[in-house]
Write an enzyme that holds these catalytic residues in place. Structure first.
Site, PDB file in Angstrom:
ATOM      1  N   TYR A   5       0.831  -1.200   0.000  1.00  0.00           N
ATOM      2  CA  TYR A   5       0.000   0.000   0.000  1.00  0.00           C
ATOM      3  C   TYR A   5       0.874   1.262   0.000  1.00  0.00           C
ATOM      4  CZ  TYR A   5      -3.936   3.029   1.101  1.00  0.00           C
ATOM      5  OH  TYR A   5      -4.898   4.012   1.054  1.00  0.00           O
ATOM      6  N   VAL A   7       0.451   0.858   8.455  1.00  0.00           N
ATOM      7  CA  VAL A   7      -0.788   1.593   8.647  1.00  0.00           C
ATOM      8  C   VAL A   7      -0.397   2.928   9.296  1.00  0.00           C
ATOM      9  CG1 VAL A   7      -3.107   1.574   9.641  1.00  0.00           C
ATOM     10  CG2 VAL A   7      -1.980  -0.594   9.065  1.00  0.00           C
ATOM     11  N   ILE A   8      -0.688   4.020   8.590  1.00  0.00           N
ATOM     12  CA  ILE A   8      -0.370   5.357   9.096  1.00  0.00           C
ATOM     13  C   ILE A   8      -1.668   6.013   9.544  1.00  0.00           C
ATOM     14  CG2 ILE A   8       0.586   7.621   8.529  1.00  0.00           C
ATOM     15  CD1 ILE A   8       2.339   6.242   6.405  1.00  0.00           C
ATOM     16  N   HIS A  47     -10.721   4.438  11.034  1.00  0.00           N
ATOM     17  CA  HIS A  47     -10.289   3.296  10.225  1.00  0.00           C
ATOM     18  C   HIS A  47      -8.914   2.799  10.677  1.00  0.00           C
ATOM     19  CE1 HIS A  47     -10.186   0.622   6.792  1.00  0.00           C
ATOM     20  NE2 HIS A  47      -9.033   1.137   6.404  1.00  0.00           N
ATOM     21  N   ASN A  99       5.645 -10.445  12.967  1.00  0.00           N
ATOM     22  CA  ASN A  99       4.740  -9.369  12.577  1.00  0.00           C
ATOM     23  C   ASN A  99       5.488  -8.050  12.448  1.00  0.00           C
ATOM     24  OD1 ASN A  99       2.716  -7.486  12.242  1.00  0.00           O
ATOM     25  ND2 ASN A  99       1.682  -7.935  14.164  1.00  0.00           N
TER      26      ASN A  99
END
Length: 183
Positions: free
Chosen positions: A28, A84-85, A91, A115
């Site tokens: 992403y 993930v920012i 969300h 992870n």
């Protein structure tokens, strides 16, 4: 700031049998993903492990990809890579919490998962953590997976001798003529 703190990094375990790992990465944020992937590949290669790489659209799909793979393949371990920012909506919390929880549940079922789904406040934090020459979280996740594989192999043949065992020739009890067990 954590970037300036010293951390203990365990050396990679050694293996007497080959180790095969699946790296599941979400591109992403492709530059962040590439840094994580570079670090993970290098750590696995240095440990003598082989690996395959699959891409998933986002962090939420990574645990599902690992679960599907585990049901249909022969990988010893898994490395989850993504970022993930924090944004302007909730969300962020959903993606962070759900992906982390799903990976944890898979781990508790016995899967060996490292992870490195980064959960950060801003791009700068992600860049520092993903940099293979910096915090190298991708390499750290690969090493975590390898340590779990080593632990699983160490105890794979250990029996606790508790619970019930099916009756076999060595466990059948003798009986007297009335069918009562004898010692």
């Amino acid at each position: 700031m954590a970037a300036h703190e010293e951390h203990t990094v365990l050396t990679a375990p050694s293996f007497d049998k080959p180790v095969k790992v699946l790296i599941v990465v979400s591109p992403y944020y492709s530059d962040i993903a590439n840094g994580l992937l570079t670090g993970a590949k290098a750590a696995l290669k240095d440990a003598g492990a082989t690996y395959d790489v699959v891409e998933m659209p986002g962090a939420l799909e990574i645990p599902t990809a690992i679960a599907i793979s585990d049901r249909g393949s022969n990988f010893d371990g898994y490395v989850a890579l993504g970022c993930v920012i924090r944004g302007e909506t909730t969300h962020y919390e959903t993606v962070c919490n759900d992906s982390s929880r799903a990976l944890q549940l898979l781990g508790l079922q016995g899967l060996c998962i490292g992870n490195a789904i980064l959960t950060v406040e801003n791009r700068q934090q992600a860049e520092v953590r993903a940099d293979p020459d910096g915090q190298n979280k991708g390499g750290g996740a690969a090493l975590a997976a390898l340590h779990l594989v080593a632990l699983g192999r160490k105890w794979a043949t250990t029996s606790k001798d508790i619970g019930f065992r099916p009756a076999g020739e060595d466990t059948l009890m003798a009986a007297d003529t009335d069918g009562n067990p004898t010692a």
